[in-house]
Every structure is written in structure tokens, then in C-alpha cells.
Design a protein around this motif. Sequence first.
Motif, PDB file in Angstrom:
ATOM      1  N   HIS A 127      16.266  43.809  35.336  1.00 22.69           N
ATOM      2  CA  HIS A 127      15.007  43.380  35.949  1.00 22.69           C
ATOM      3  C   HIS A 127      13.988  44.521  35.936  1.00 22.69           C
ATOM      4  O   HIS A 127      14.309  45.667  35.667  1.00 22.69           O
ATOM      5  CB  HIS A 127      15.243  42.873  37.381  1.00 22.69           C
ATOM      6  CG  HIS A 127      15.479  43.961  38.391  1.00 22.69           C
ATOM      7  ND1 HIS A 127      16.735  44.318  38.845  1.00 22.69           N
ATOM      8  CD2 HIS A 127      14.619  44.779  39.049  1.00 22.69           C
ATOM      9  CE1 HIS A 127      16.624  45.301  39.727  1.00 22.69           C
ATOM     10  NE2 HIS A 127      15.347  45.602  39.867  1.00 22.69           N
ATOM     11  N   PHE A 128      12.761  44.150  36.262  1.00 28.13           N
ATOM     12  CA  PHE A 128      11.641  45.088  36.339  1.00 28.13           C
ATOM     13  C   PHE A 128      11.017  44.973  37.714  1.00 28.13           C
ATOM     14  O   PHE A 128      10.793  43.869  38.219  1.00 28.13           O
ATOM     15  CB  PHE A 128      10.614  44.758  35.253  1.00 28.13           C
ATOM     16  CG  PHE A 128       9.269  45.411  35.428  1.00 28.13           C
ATOM     17  CD1 PHE A 128       9.136  46.787  35.385  1.00 28.13           C
ATOM     18  CD2 PHE A 128       8.130  44.646  35.622  1.00 28.13           C
ATOM     19  CE1 PHE A 128       7.891  47.395  35.536  1.00 28.13           C
ATOM     20  CE2 PHE A 128       6.880  45.230  35.763  1.00 28.13           C
ATOM     21  CZ  PHE A 128       6.766  46.609  35.722  1.00 28.13           C
ATOM     22  N   GLU A 129      10.764  46.123  38.353  1.00 29.84           N
ATOM     23  CA  GLU A 129      10.088  46.145  39.648  1.00 29.84           C
ATOM     24  C   GLU A 129       8.728  46.797  39.466  1.00 29.84           C
ATOM     25  O   GLU A 129       8.648  48.014  39.270  1.00 29.84           O
ATOM     26  CB  GLU A 129      10.901  46.955  40.659  1.00 29.84           C
ATOM     27  CG  GLU A 129      12.274  46.396  40.955  1.00 29.84           C
ATOM     28  CD  GLU A 129      13.116  47.354  41.774  1.00 29.84           C
ATOM     29  OE1 GLU A 129      12.538  48.238  42.442  1.00 29.84           O
ATOM     30  OE2 GLU A 129      14.348  47.243  41.724  1.00 29.84           O
ATOM     31  N   PRO A 130       7.661  46.032  39.498  1.00 29.25           N
ATOM     32  CA  PRO A 130       6.332  46.629  39.323  1.00 29.25           C
ATOM     33  C   PRO A 130       6.083  47.763  40.316  1.00 29.25           C
ATOM     34  O   PRO A 130       6.274  47.606  41.518  1.00 29.25           O
ATOM     35  CB  PRO A 130       5.385  45.444  39.579  1.00 29.25           C
ATOM     36  CG  PRO A 130       6.203  44.245  39.227  1.00 29.25           C
ATOM     37  CD  PRO A 130       7.593  44.567  39.670  1.00 29.25           C
ATOM     38  N   PHE A 131       5.700  48.908  39.794  1.00 32.06           N
ATOM     39  CA  PHE A 131       5.387  50.102  40.581  1.00 32.06           C
ATOM     40  C   PHE A 131       3.987  49.911  41.158  1.00 32.06           C
ATOM     41  O   PHE A 131       3.106  49.381  40.494  1.00 32.06           O
ATOM     42  CB  PHE A 131       5.413  51.303  39.623  1.00 32.06           C
ATOM     43  CG  PHE A 131       5.560  52.633  40.264  1.00 32.06           C
ATOM     44  CD1 PHE A 131       6.812  53.160  40.522  1.00 32.06           C
ATOM     45  CD2 PHE A 131       4.448  53.396  40.577  1.00 32.06           C
ATOM     46  CE1 PHE A 131       6.963  54.432  41.072  1.00 32.06           C
ATOM     47  CE2 PHE A 131       4.582  54.655  41.123  1.00 32.06           C
ATOM     48  CZ  PHE A 131       5.841  55.170  41.381  1.00 32.06           C
ATOM     49  N   GLY A 132       3.767  50.336  42.387  1.00 30.33           N
ATOM     50  CA  GLY A 132       2.468  50.069  42.995  1.00 30.33           C
ATOM     51  C   GLY A 132       1.883  51.218  43.782  1.00 30.33           C
ATOM     52  O   GLY A 132       2.586  52.146  44.201  1.00 30.33           O
ATOM     53  N   LEU A 133       0.563  51.165  43.974  1.00 28.07           N
ATOM     54  CA  LEU A 133      -0.127  52.064  44.896  1.00 28.07           C
ATOM     55  C   LEU A 133      -0.302  51.307  46.199  1.00 28.07           C
ATOM     56  O   LEU A 133      -0.797  50.169  46.216  1.00 28.07           O
ATOM     57  CB  LEU A 133      -1.502  52.458  44.339  1.00 28.07           C
ATOM     58  CG  LEU A 133      -1.525  53.235  43.025  1.00 28.07           C
ATOM     59  CD1 LEU A 133      -2.969  53.494  42.600  1.00 28.07           C
ATOM     60  CD2 LEU A 133      -0.757  54.550  43.151  1.00 28.07           C
ATOM     61  N   TYR A 134       0.083  51.922  47.310  1.00 32.11           N
ATOM     62  CA  TYR A 134       0.056  51.254  48.611  1.00 32.11           C
ATOM     63  C   TYR A 134      -0.822  52.022  49.598  1.00 32.11           C
ATOM     64  O   TYR A 134      -0.935  53.243  49.520  1.00 32.11           O
ATOM     65  CB  TYR A 134       1.478  51.127  49.167  1.00 32.11           C
ATOM     66  CG  TYR A 134       2.318  50.138  48.391  1.00 32.11           C
ATOM     67  CD1 TYR A 134       2.437  48.820  48.802  1.00 32.11           C
ATOM     68  CD2 TYR A 134       2.975  50.529  47.225  1.00 32.11           C
ATOM     69  CE1 TYR A 134       3.187  47.906  48.086  1.00 32.11           C
ATOM     70  CE2 TYR A 134       3.732  49.626  46.495  1.00 32.11           C
ATOM     71  CZ  TYR A 134       3.835  48.319  46.931  1.00 32.11           C
ATOM     72  OH  TYR A 134       4.574  47.412  46.208  1.00 32.11           O
ATOM     73  N   PRO A 135      -1.441  51.294  50.545  1.00 26.50           N
ATOM     74  CA  PRO A 135      -2.354  51.943  51.494  1.00 26.50           C
ATOM     75  C   PRO A 135      -1.628  52.732  52.568  1.00 26.50           C
ATOM     76  O   PRO A 135      -0.594  52.303  53.091  1.00 26.50           O
ATOM     77  CB  PRO A 135      -3.097  50.746  52.109  1.00 26.50           C
ATOM     78  CG  PRO A 135      -2.117  49.614  52.017  1.00 26.50           C
ATOM     79  CD  PRO A 135      -1.377  49.837  50.736  1.00 26.50           C
ATOM     80  N   GLY A 136      -2.167  53.908  52.871  1.00 26.98           N
ATOM     81  CA  GLY A 136      -1.704  54.693  53.999  1.00 26.98           C
ATOM     82  C   GLY A 136      -2.850  54.739  54.996  1.00 26.98           C
ATOM     83  O   GLY A 136      -3.218  53.729  55.589  1.00 26.98           O
ATOM     84  N   LYS A 137      -3.461  55.909  55.161  1.00 28.15           N
ATOM     85  CA  LYS A 137      -4.621  56.031  56.055  1.00 28.15           C
ATOM     86  C   LYS A 137      -5.861  55.366  55.463  1.00 28.15           C
ATOM     87  O   LYS A 137      -6.756  54.933  56.186  1.00 28.15           O
ATOM     88  CB  LYS A 137      -4.903  57.508  56.320  1.00 28.15           C
ATOM     89  CG  LYS A 137      -3.812  58.204  57.118  1.00 28.15           C
ATOM     90  CD  LYS A 137      -4.203  59.622  57.509  1.00 28.15           C
ATOM     91  CE  LYS A 137      -4.331  60.532  56.304  1.00 28.15           C
ATOM     92  NZ  LYS A 137      -4.611  61.942  56.696  1.00 28.15           N
ATOM     93  N   THR A 138      -5.912  55.282  54.138  1.00 32.48           N
ATOM     94  CA  THR A 138      -7.043  54.631  53.461  1.00 32.48           C
ATOM     95  C   THR A 138      -6.589  53.273  52.945  1.00 32.48           C
ATOM     96  O   THR A 138      -5.558  53.163  52.280  1.00 32.48           O
ATOM     97  CB  THR A 138      -7.547  55.496  52.290  1.00 32.48           C
ATOM     98  OG1 THR A 138      -7.932  56.782  52.809  1.00 32.48           O
ATOM     99  CG2 THR A 138      -8.736  54.857  51.614  1.00 32.48           C
ATOM    100  N   LYS A 139      -7.378  52.236  53.253  1.00 29.42           N
ATOM    101  CA  LYS A 139      -6.929  50.870  53.002  1.00 29.42           C
ATOM    102  C   LYS A 139      -7.414  50.271  51.689  1.00 29.42           C
ATOM    103  O   LYS A 139      -7.007  49.171  51.321  1.00 29.42           O
ATOM    104  CB  LYS A 139      -7.360  49.963  54.169  1.00 29.42           C
ATOM    105  CG  LYS A 139      -6.859  50.441  55.528  1.00 29.42           C
ATOM    106  CD  LYS A 139      -5.345  50.658  55.543  1.00 29.42           C
ATOM    107  CE  LYS A 139      -4.851  51.176  56.884  1.00 29.42           C
ATOM    108  NZ  LYS A 139      -3.399  51.501  56.860  1.00 29.42           N
TER     109      LYS A 139
END
Length: 280
Positions: free
Chosen positions: A117-129
Motif C-alpha cells: 500500500h501507499f500512505e500519502p505523506f502530508g503537511l499538517y498544521p501546528g501553530k499555523t493553520k
Amino acid sequence: MRNKKILGALLAITAVASFGLSGCGNANASGASKEDDKTITIAASPTPHAEILNNAVKSIVEKDGYTLIVKEFTDYVQPNTATEEGEVDANYFQHKPYLDNFNKEKGTHLVSVEGIHFEPFGLYPGKTKSLKDLQDGATVAVPNDATNEARALLLLQDAGLIELKDPKDINATPKDITSNPKNLQFKELEAAVVPTVIKDVDIAALNGNYAIQAGFDPTKDTLATEKAGGLAAKTYQNILVVKEGNENTAKTKELKKALKSDEVRDYINKNYKGAVVPVF
């Protein structure tokens, strides 16, 4: 007469020893031959790998007379070490670039059997949304292993935040950045640690399994994500791995068959809804 008795005793001891060695060579501690061993032990990350194994694969191999034991690890080093040392029969948690780099750095002898399988890599929000709200000097948490850091940089490039010397370099490092308009600062951490600092950084680059464990929905919460039909999907497939020489054992064949079954495909599609994508 005395010498004959001694000689007879020695011959008897030799015969017993030979029998014992013969027995050890053909059987394990329980007396069962290696060919008859029906227990498969596999190392895996908790999500989604162990879930797939426990909830979909286990019942399939049980129908074929096997018992599946899943050992869960939360890091990316111990599963490979355990496989190399023979503590487990296989592992399921990583992609090929990571495996290749691990073998090179650690001198291990691990091989890919099949992409699952493939798990799309992502950018996720921390202090900045949102990406448009990133300020000059914003901090980005990224995995510090060579392959996943490069993956994070390629995604930041796709999001228009940086430019790399080679836009398709799967071995890129921060030193290869040629343009960084927002002067992003990189916090390089072990992949398993990245989700724990999410509240202390502006954004973070997360592997799909760690994003799920951190409570994110990879189909809704990402600020940017890899495309399922792109280069990343082909390059970063999660694979079944064994030690070199075990590619064609009965246990490996059983795992491969079960992992590539319709039942597993249906389980992945139903339970992860795009956060995990079958590649078979």
C-alpha cells in the motif's frame, strides 16, 4: 578385556551424541521440524500495518493452518533489526528507499518481497493553520532519516514553499534548497517524534501512519499531500520485507498471498478511505 569395555563405552557415547545432533538438526525445541513450523511472526507499525495484519490477514492465514503473531513497534529501526537477527520472519512498515538506505547504513541484508500500500505523506498544521499564513522564519518539523526528509522537502517544493536543485531528487537534503522565500527553519527529528511536537512548530511533515496515530485525518486535515498517482506513490509503496534468502519460504509466500488478497484490499478501502491506498 578392560580396554574392550572402554572402547564399547566410547562407541555408545558417540552413537548417542550423533543421534542427539541429528535430532537437533531436524527439529526445533518442541520437536517439530522447521518445515512443519506454522507460526509466522511479523514486525509492524501499529497503524495501519498491525491493524491490517490483525484484522484482515490473520484470518486468511489461519484458514491455511498458520498462526500469525504481530509484534508492534513504534519506531523505524527495531523492526528491521529484529528481522535481520531472525527474531521475526518478516516486517511490514516501510518503503523501499528507506529499506535501501537502512541496509547501506547498518550493513543489514533485508529485501523487499512485494508492495502492498501507499500512505500519502502530508503537511499538517501546528501553530499555523494554513500555508498562506506562514510567517518569515516559520518552523517546519520533518523526519530526520534520509528518505523521509527528502520526501518532506519534495512536498514542500510541490506546495511552492521552497525550490530544490533537482526537483525530482529523492535523496534531497536541506543543503539542496536553492530558494526559500519564507526562510523556513527545519526541525529535524526522528519520524516517530515529529507528531509529538506538532503544537510547538508551525507545520509538520508526517508519514501517513504517524498522522493517523496523532489523530489527524489524512484525507481532510492536510495542508498539502502527495498525489496517489504521482511519483511518490510509485516510489514510497509500503512493502513486505524479509531477510535475504527467505524470499521464497512457505511463510513468506503465505504472507504475500494474504496481503495481496481481495479481503485486504477491501479492508483498506473501507477503513482508511484514501489515507491508505492499496497498490495491488
